[in-house]
Scaffold this motif. Structure first.
Motif, PDB file in Angstrom:
ATOM      1  N   PRO A  50       0.931  -1.594   0.128  1.00 34.26           N
ATOM      2  CA  PRO A  50      -0.092   0.186  -0.161  1.00 34.26           C
ATOM      3  C   PRO A  50       0.782   1.291  -0.001  1.00 34.26           C
ATOM      4  N   PHE A  56      -1.913   1.562  -4.276  1.00 41.80           N
ATOM      5  CA  PHE A  56      -0.808   0.780  -3.982  1.00 41.80           C
ATOM      6  C   PHE A  56       0.421   1.234  -4.654  1.00 41.80           C
ATOM      7  N   GLN A  78      -7.615   0.523  -2.446  1.00 43.65           N
ATOM      8  CA  GLN A  78      -7.719  -0.139  -1.239  1.00 43.65           C
ATOM      9  C   GLN A  78      -9.151  -0.130  -0.619  1.00 43.65           C
ATOM     10  N   LEU A  86      -5.759  -5.244   4.882  1.00 40.18           N
ATOM     11  CA  LEU A  86      -4.664  -4.133   5.111  1.00 40.18           C
ATOM     12  C   LEU A  86      -4.919  -3.455   6.629  1.00 40.18           C
ATOM     13  N   HIS A  87      -6.281  -3.032   6.775  1.00 43.97           N
ATOM     14  CA  HIS A  87      -6.696  -2.244   7.816  1.00 43.97           C
ATOM     15  C   HIS A  87      -6.734  -3.155   9.243  1.00 43.97           C
ATOM     16  N   PRO A 120      -2.346 -10.790   5.429  1.00 49.34           N
ATOM     17  CA  PRO A 120      -1.588  -9.570   5.373  1.00 49.34           C
ATOM     18  C   PRO A 120      -0.119 -10.107   5.547  1.00 49.34           C
ATOM     19  N   ILE A 127       1.607  -3.077   8.655  1.00 51.10           N
ATOM     20  CA  ILE A 127       1.062  -3.898   7.530  1.00 51.10           C
ATOM     21  C   ILE A 127       1.789  -3.493   6.323  1.00 51.10           C
ATOM     22  N   GLY A 129       2.044  -5.398   3.583  1.00 50.70           N
ATOM     23  CA  GLY A 129       1.237  -5.721   2.125  1.00 50.70           C
ATOM     24  C   GLY A 129       0.221  -6.736   2.411  1.00 50.70           C
ATOM     25  N   ALA A 130      -0.514  -6.866   1.039  1.00 50.45           N
ATOM     26  CA  ALA A 130      -1.502  -7.925   1.456  1.00 50.45           C
ATOM     27  C   ALA A 130      -1.258  -9.008   0.397  1.00 50.45           C
TER      28      ALA A 130
END
Length: 381
Positions: A50, A56, A78, A86-87, A120, A127, A129-130
């Motif tokens: 992100p 991203f 996102q 991500l959150h 994640p 965080i 990334g995903a």
């Protein structure tokens, strides 16, 4: 691929080893995605890093052709399930991503996906990334997810090590940026010293010429010729420094195009002839390409500034799985027996360090009056 108890651990181990071989962030991301897709036997895998603006900064996919990827269009935002991972930093495992209430649809060129797993990639509370995969290659009874709890466990192990590899790669790139900044500061200092000295001499010579114009025109003419020569030398110093201060275009253009471009610019900027030839070189790891470029730049700097060469030839050829760089000049040369003195003056120590840092080898051949040849071998990947 069926994952019985512990059956996926060797595959995870192989994936972790593959990630540890890379230092560039982009290479690490690609390796993570390809390893995850192979580990879980999925049709598609992706990893998004992100940015701070709802999008991203980087987004890497595996299982989608380059043509498909171009047709899909802009990177995703996102939102939906990506935002949840991500959150909230929570894993997601879905039988059909398309019926999830958070699903927002996808572009027309996007491949169709059903079962889905996402995790994640986190470093502590941050965080990074995903990571997500879709369409596991296995029989799936109606309404069930092909990805199992064991898949989630294995992917979780991979994600933990991916966070370490990604953090290390970021630290490496930051270190490299600091090194480049240091080199640019050094070049700026050299530029100031060299050009300031030339301009000071230029001013004194011009003043002497002005004083002689009336009483000794012949001597004044000689001084004016000296003014022209000093101005030309100052211009050479400026042009050469501009070339070295320009950021290398490795990421955009690759090693061969970058070397060719620099050789062409130096050929125009100096009285010496500078040539570049290449043959059969395949793509190399990014760290090796950068080391080759830096050694080539240092060797060219030495040849053009210190050797008095009329000809400098740069060649890059395939050597086993790697490559061999050679920078040869017809300048005054030096006695290689005086290694310490030459090392300090010609930057041989730094070139050898660069070569050793990527598993390569540097050799220098030179004799007084017979020119110098610098060769660097790298092993490839």
């Amino acid at each position: 691929m069926t994952n019985g108890p512990g059956a996926g651990i060797p595959a995870v181990s192989s994936a972790i080893l593959a990630m540890s071989r890379h230092l560039e962030v982009r290479d690490v991301l690609k390796t993570i995605v390809a390893s995850a897709r192979e580990l879980l036997d999925a049709e598609y895998a992706a990893l998004g890093v992100p940015d701070d603006h709802g999008g991203f900064a980087q987004f890497v996919v595996d299982g989608v052709s380059e043509e498909q990827w171009k047709a899909i269009g802009p990177l995703p935002r996102q939102h939906g399930i990506l935002a949840a991972m991500l959150h909230n930093a929570t894993p997601e495992r879905l039988a059909d991503v398309r019926v999830d209430p958070r699903f927002r649809g996808w572009p027309s060129a996007h491949p169709d996906m059903s079962d889905f797993i996402g995790l994640p990639v986190a470093d502590g509370n941050e965080i990074l990334g995903a990571l997500f995969l879709a369409n596991k290659r296995c029989p799936k009874p109606e309404g069930t997810c092909g990805f199992t709890a064991e898949d989630e466990r294995l992917l979780g192990i991979l994600a933990q090590h991916a966070a370490i590899a990604l953090t290390n790669a970021r630290l490496y790139e930051r270190s490299r940026e600091l090194t480049i900044a240091g080199e640019r500061a050094r070049l700026a200092h050299e530029l100031h010293d060299a050009v300031a000295q030339k301009l000071f001499s230029l001013r004194l010579t011009a003043q002497a010429a002005a004083a002689l114009v009336d009483r000794d025109p012949a001597r004044a003419k000689g001084e004016l010729h000296q003014v022209a020569a000093l101005a030309a030398e100052a211009a050479d110093e400026l042009r050469a420094a501009v070339v070295e201060l320009r950021p290398a275009a490795l990421d955009e253009d690759g090693l061969i195009a970058t070397l060719r471009s620099q050789a062409q610019v130096l050929d125009r900027a100096h009285t010496a002839r500078v040539t570049f030839e290449t043959q059969g070189v395949r793509a190399l790891p990014a760290s090796q390409e950068e080391a080759l470029l830096r050694v080539a730049q240092e060797a060219l700097h030495n040849a053009l500034r210190h050797s008095g060469a009329a000809q400098v030839d740069v060649t890059l050829v395939r050597h086993g799985q790697g490559a061999l760089l050679r920078v040869a000049d017809d300048g005054r040369g030096f006695d290689t027996g005086t290694v310490r003195r030459a090392g300090r003056h010609l930057g041989l120590v730094s070139m050898r360090d660069r070569a050793a840092g990527v598993g390569g080898k540097l050799t220098v051949e030179s004799e007084p009056g017979k020119g110098t040849a610098v060769e660097m071998e790298v092993p490839g990947g």
